[in-house]
Design an enzyme around this catalytic site. Structure first.
Site, PDB file in Angstrom:
ATOM      1  N   LEU A   9      34.548  56.736  39.327  1.00  0.00           N
ATOM      2  CA  LEU A   9      34.277  58.141  39.647  1.00  0.00           C
ATOM      3  C   LEU A   9      35.575  58.816  40.079  1.00  0.00           C
ATOM      4  O   LEU A   9      36.156  58.447  41.098  1.00  0.00           O
ATOM      5  CB  LEU A   9      33.239  58.240  40.769  1.00  0.00           C
ATOM      6  CG  LEU A   9      31.968  57.394  40.587  1.00  0.00           C
ATOM      7  CD1 LEU A   9      30.979  57.687  41.698  1.00  0.00           C
ATOM      8  CD2 LEU A   9      31.331  57.654  39.221  1.00  0.00           C
ATOM      9  N   ALA A  11      36.094  62.510  39.537  1.00  0.00           N
ATOM     10  CA  ALA A  11      35.959  63.934  39.215  1.00  0.00           C
ATOM     11  C   ALA A  11      36.125  64.831  40.430  1.00  0.00           C
ATOM     12  O   ALA A  11      36.289  66.035  40.297  1.00  0.00           O
ATOM     13  CB  ALA A  11      34.594  64.194  38.577  1.00  0.00           C
ATOM     14  N   ARG A  16      40.356  67.500  50.912  1.00  0.00           N
ATOM     15  CA  ARG A  16      41.070  67.116  52.123  1.00  0.00           C
ATOM     16  C   ARG A  16      42.525  66.721  51.862  1.00  0.00           C
ATOM     17  O   ARG A  16      43.310  66.588  52.789  1.00  0.00           O
ATOM     18  CB  ARG A  16      40.303  65.963  52.819  1.00  0.00           C
ATOM     19  CG  ARG A  16      38.980  66.389  53.407  1.00  0.00           C
ATOM     20  CD  ARG A  16      38.071  65.203  53.724  1.00  0.00           C
ATOM     21  NE  ARG A  16      37.410  64.682  52.520  1.00  0.00           N
ATOM     22  CZ  ARG A  16      36.567  63.640  52.519  1.00  0.00           C
ATOM     23  NH1 ARG A  16      36.315  63.008  53.649  1.00  0.00           N
ATOM     24  NH2 ARG A  16      35.999  63.229  51.399  1.00  0.00           N
ATOM     25  N   GLN A  73      32.399  65.653  34.153  1.00  0.00           N
ATOM     26  CA  GLN A  73      31.389  66.151  35.084  1.00  0.00           C
ATOM     27  C   GLN A  73      31.813  67.595  35.367  1.00  0.00           C
ATOM     28  O   GLN A  73      32.768  67.839  36.109  1.00  0.00           O
ATOM     29  CB  GLN A  73      31.393  65.322  36.372  1.00  0.00           C
ATOM     30  CG  GLN A  73      30.309  65.725  37.344  1.00  0.00           C
ATOM     31  CD  GLN A  73      30.508  65.101  38.736  1.00  0.00           C
ATOM     32  OE1 GLN A  73      31.600  64.671  39.095  1.00  0.00           O
ATOM     33  NE2 GLN A  73      29.448  65.074  39.521  1.00  0.00           N
ATOM     34  N   ASP A 103      39.584  56.698  44.184  1.00  0.00           N
ATOM     35  CA  ASP A 103      40.477  56.888  45.340  1.00  0.00           C
ATOM     36  C   ASP A 103      40.550  55.640  46.222  1.00  0.00           C
ATOM     37  O   ASP A 103      40.799  55.725  47.408  1.00  0.00           O
ATOM     38  CB  ASP A 103      40.036  58.117  46.157  1.00  0.00           C
ATOM     39  CG  ASP A 103      38.671  57.945  46.811  1.00  0.00           C
ATOM     40  OD1 ASP A 103      37.989  56.943  46.526  1.00  0.00           O
ATOM     41  OD2 ASP A 103      38.285  58.823  47.613  1.00  0.00           O
ATOM     42  N   TYR A 403      81.444  68.488  27.837  1.00  0.00           N
ATOM     43  CA  TYR A 403      80.647  69.716  27.703  1.00  0.00           C
ATOM     44  C   TYR A 403      81.567  70.919  27.638  1.00  0.00           C
ATOM     45  O   TYR A 403      82.443  71.093  28.490  1.00  0.00           O
ATOM     46  CB  TYR A 403      79.723  69.809  28.929  1.00  0.00           C
ATOM     47  CG  TYR A 403      78.727  70.940  28.915  1.00  0.00           C
ATOM     48  CD1 TYR A 403      77.903  71.165  27.820  1.00  0.00           C
ATOM     49  CD2 TYR A 403      78.614  71.782  30.028  1.00  0.00           C
ATOM     50  CE1 TYR A 403      76.980  72.188  27.835  1.00  0.00           C
ATOM     51  CE2 TYR A 403      77.684  72.809  30.039  1.00  0.00           C
ATOM     52  CZ  TYR A 403      76.865  73.014  28.944  1.00  0.00           C
ATOM     53  OH  TYR A 403      75.953  74.031  28.956  1.00  0.00           O
ATOM     54  N   ALA A 439      99.104  58.301  32.852  1.00  0.00           N
ATOM     55  CA  ALA A 439      98.378  58.967  33.942  1.00  0.00           C
ATOM     56  C   ALA A 439      98.577  60.480  33.855  1.00  0.00           C
ATOM     57  O   ALA A 439      99.635  60.961  33.453  1.00  0.00           O
ATOM     58  CB  ALA A 439      98.881  58.447  35.282  1.00  0.00           C
TER      59      ALA A 439
HETATM   60  C1  UD1 Z   1      31.842  58.145  49.631  1.00  0.00           C
HETATM   61  C2  UD1 Z   1      30.451  57.635  49.990  1.00  0.00           C
HETATM   62  C3  UD1 Z   1      30.490  57.020  51.381  1.00  0.00           C
HETATM   63  C4  UD1 Z   1      31.539  55.939  51.455  1.00  0.00           C
HETATM   64  C5  UD1 Z   1      32.903  56.459  50.998  1.00  0.00           C
HETATM   65  C6  UD1 Z   1      33.882  55.344  50.886  1.00  0.00           C
HETATM   66  C7  UD1 Z   1      28.905  59.142  48.843  1.00  0.00           C
HETATM   67  C8  UD1 Z   1      27.938  60.255  48.991  1.00  0.00           C
HETATM   68  N1  UD1 Z   1      29.516  58.729  49.949  1.00  0.00           N
HETATM   69  O1  UD1 Z   1      32.161  59.190  50.517  1.00  0.00           O
HETATM   70  O2  UD1 Z   1      29.224  56.477  51.706  1.00  0.00           O
HETATM   71  O3  UD1 Z   1      31.627  55.434  52.781  1.00  0.00           O
HETATM   72  O4  UD1 Z   1      32.790  57.079  49.705  1.00  0.00           O
HETATM   73  O5  UD1 Z   1      35.155  55.795  50.553  1.00  0.00           O
HETATM   74  O6  UD1 Z   1      29.071  58.628  47.758  1.00  0.00           O
HETATM   75  N2  UD1 Z   1      33.346  62.102  42.877  1.00  0.00           N
HETATM   76  C9  UD1 Z   1      33.009  62.541  41.614  1.00  0.00           C
HETATM   77  N3  UD1 Z   1      32.140  63.580  41.485  1.00  0.00           N
HETATM   78  C10 UD1 Z   1      31.592  64.196  42.549  1.00  0.00           C
HETATM   79  C11 UD1 Z   1      31.933  63.756  43.842  1.00  0.00           C
HETATM   80  C12 UD1 Z   1      32.819  62.699  43.977  1.00  0.00           C
HETATM   81  O7  UD1 Z   1      33.473  62.007  40.613  1.00  0.00           O
HETATM   82  O8  UD1 Z   1      30.808  65.135  42.324  1.00  0.00           O
HETATM   83  C13 UD1 Z   1      34.283  60.978  43.006  1.00  0.00           C
HETATM   84  C14 UD1 Z   1      35.561  61.373  43.733  1.00  0.00           C
HETATM   85  O9  UD1 Z   1      36.565  61.772  42.814  1.00  0.00           O
HETATM   86  C15 UD1 Z   1      35.937  60.091  44.464  1.00  0.00           C
HETATM   87  C16 UD1 Z   1      34.629  59.354  44.645  1.00  0.00           C
HETATM   88  O10 UD1 Z   1      33.692  59.964  43.778  1.00  0.00           O
HETATM   89  O11 UD1 Z   1      36.826  59.299  43.696  1.00  0.00           O
HETATM   90  C17 UD1 Z   1      34.122  59.415  46.072  1.00  0.00           C
HETATM   91  O12 UD1 Z   1      33.958  60.771  46.438  1.00  0.00           O
HETATM   92  P1  UD1 Z   1      34.371  61.317  47.868  1.00  0.00           P
HETATM   93  O13 UD1 Z   1      34.090  62.752  47.920  1.00  0.00           O
HETATM   94  O14 UD1 Z   1      35.737  60.868  48.213  1.00  0.00           O
HETATM   95  O15 UD1 Z   1      33.301  60.546  48.775  1.00  0.00           O
HETATM   96  P2  UD1 Z   1      33.421  60.196  50.306  1.00  0.00           P
HETATM   97  O16 UD1 Z   1      33.153  61.418  51.108  1.00  0.00           O
HETATM   98  O17 UD1 Z   1      34.687  59.484  50.565  1.00  0.00           O
HETATM   99 CA    CA Z   2      36.505  59.035  49.395  1.00  0.00          CA
END
Ligand code: UD1
Ligand code: CA
Length: 474
Positions: A9, A11, A16, A73, A103, A403, A439
């Site tokens: 994932l 997207a 932050r 997405q 991430d 140059y 030289a």
């Molecule tokens: C998420 C988990 C949390 C966990 C944490 C660990 C959820 C709701 N929560 O929170 O329980 O403790 O990771 O790091 O899943 N992403 C998408 N599409 C979206 C939203 C997010 O692709 O619509 C991807 C982001 O790019 C990212 C990953 O999903 O790589 C996690 O999303 P992020 O928003 O970082 O979730 P956390 O708040 O960290």
């Molecule tokens: Ca995260």
């Protein structure tokens, strides 16, 4: 692994991070976070995988190239929604899918294989990778029942007071049975504090439907693949599981940096001060090479055995053969042959080849030039767009004038030639083998093999001139 597939994932916007760049492209030890995750997934041996892209999707796609499967997405409605976008990929498949976030750069293939094995062995419908951490703020909390079985995951923003005290957190990595996941996804709602479709809710949905769900708890050490070095367990901050801010990016970099340095030291490289040594993830260094403090070694650099690197050197994307010494210098996208000595304070720019046993001394800049074996360019020179033969001596202050303000031209110097101090070589110009340049010459014409070129004003001494001017009396 048979019948095992992967989803990454990637997207999310990463608000932050406060950055123009998509979050998953931020670098950890010279490689985007997403590339680290893809590497770990590839090495774990899944049959196929897909990356969900969205925010900054074009840039991420460009980075990934055509070979890696992606799906868009359009709107980032949550991690559960991101997985729904993979329906087309998942539907024809049977077996297990491992879901990772883009991430989590510190995840490794061993952790992925372990959770997959645990999931399959126990015949779970879903397994979540969890960890016990000192500071669970921001993470989803793992809620277990009185028997110790996982009940559900509650996001920080939705957690009750007592749930906030739970220190076992969701790492964001899961295994699911593909069919059951697709079924559960249809039941996820966005009725929560963030109005998002949470993937972790699929755990509770499956549990409530009486399917077996598991939580695979790691300690930090296991998660970071550092069991082989017991003394480093204390250096692993849990926060690096998911990078959401530049502070966490720094922390992930610190962990990865330590991991890389430890790997090299265990392979026989001497690192005098690991704290001030920054080596990118893909760098290769041979045994008995020594890296002095303040060195940064980047990209696809390969360093041979018995080399001495640093103090204070930056080397990027360069091949360095054995027994090379590079002192307080910058070297970019070049090739350095066996026994060469560079620096202190030299600057080797892209597309240069430095021959065997060459000496490049202080305040010398080399750009897009071949320096032949055994040649010395010891001080204060600029050699750009040039070919210098073997066993030449290039005197102090030599400048290749490559140059003319509009175009660049090439200079060629033959083997065994001697270029006197403070020579200007106005390109394009050729100096033959075994030639000498006096030289202070400004060379505008070719110098034949074996010739001496003198291209400067003849000296005139005016006897008694100072006294005649009344400046000084005998
Ligand atoms: C998420 C988990 C949390 C966990 C944490 C660990 C959820 C709701 N929560 O929170 O329980 O403790 O990771 O790091 O899943 N992403 C998408 N599409 C979206 C939203 C997010 O692709 O619509 C991807 C982001 O790019 C990212 C990953 O999903 O790589 C996690 O999303 P992020 O928003 O970082 O979730 P956390 O708040 O960290
Ligand atoms: Ca995260």
């Amino acid at each position: 692994m048979k019948n095992c597939y992967g989803l990454i994932l990637a997207a999310g916007e990463g608000k932050r991070m406060k950055s123009k760049q998509p979050k998953v492209l931020h670098s950890v030890c010279g490689k985007p976070m997403l590339t680290h995750v893809i590497g770990a997934l590839n090495n774990s041996g899944v049959e196929d995988y897909i990356v969900v892209i969205g925010h900054g999707g074009d840039i991420v796609k460009k980075h990934l190239g055509e070979e890696i499967k992606t799906t868009y997405q359009e709107q980032q409605l949550g991690t559960g929604h991101a997985v729904m976008c993979c329906e087309k990929f998942l539907k024809p498949k049977k077996g297990t899918v491992i879901i990772l976030a883009g991430d989590v750069p510190l995840i490794n293939s061993r952790t992925i294989s372990s959770i997959l094995e645990h999931h399959v062995k126990n015949n779970y419908s879903a397994t979540v990778l969890t960890a016990e951490v000192d500071n669970p703020a921001g993470f989803g909390r793992v809620v277990r029942n009185s028997k110790g079985d996982i009940e559900k995951i509650v996001e920080h923003k939705d957690a009750t007071g007592s749930e906030l005290n739970i220190t076992e957190v969701n790492s964001g990595t899961y295994c699911f049975d593909i069919e059951l996941l697709l079924e559960a996804l249809g039941k996820i709602s966005n009725n929560n504090a963030q109005g998002e479709y949470y993937l972790p809710d699929a755990i509770e949905i499956l549990k409530d439907a009486d399917y077996r769900v598991g939580a695979y708890k790691t300690n930090y050490c296991e998660l970071m693949e550092l069991e082989s070095s017991p003394h480093v367990s204390e250096i692993i901050p849990s926060v690096s599981m998911g990078v959401n801010s530049k502070l966490q990016l720094h922390e992930a970099n610190e962990v990865m940096k330590k991991r890389i340095n430890i790997k090299h030291m265990l392979e026989g490289v001497t690192i005098i001060d690991p704290l001030s040594t920054y080596i990118d993830a893909d760098v290769v260094i041979g045994r008995d090479s020594i890296v002095y403090p303040g060195s940064i070694i980047e990209g696809n650099t390969v360093i041979g055995e018995d080399c001495i690197i640093g103090l204070n050197s930056r080397i990027a994307n360069t091949i360095i053969e054995n027994s090379v010494e590079i002192e307080a210098s910058h070297v970019h996208n070049s090739y350095i042959k066996c026994g060469a000595h560079i620096g202190p304070f030299a600057y080797i720019r892209p597309d240069s080849v430095i021959g065997r046993d060459v000496k490049i001394g202080d305040f010398v800049e080399i750009k897009k030039a071949n320096i032949g074996d055994g040649t010395k360019v010891s001080h204060l020179s600029y050699i750009g767009d040039a070919e210098v033969g073997k066993k030449c001596n290039v005197g102090c202050g030599t400048v290749v004038v490559n140059y003319n303000g509009t175009s660049k031209f090439k200079t060629i110097i033959g083997d065994n030639s001697f270029v006197g101090c403070n020579t200007n070589l106005i390109s394009p110009v050729e100096v033959g083998d075994n030639a000498y340049i006096a030289a202070g010459s400004t060379i505008t014409e070719n110098v034949p093999t074996g010739a001496l070129a003198v291209a400067r004003m003849k000296q005139v001494n005016k006897e008694g001139w100072v006294e005649k001017k009344g400046i000084w009396k005998k």
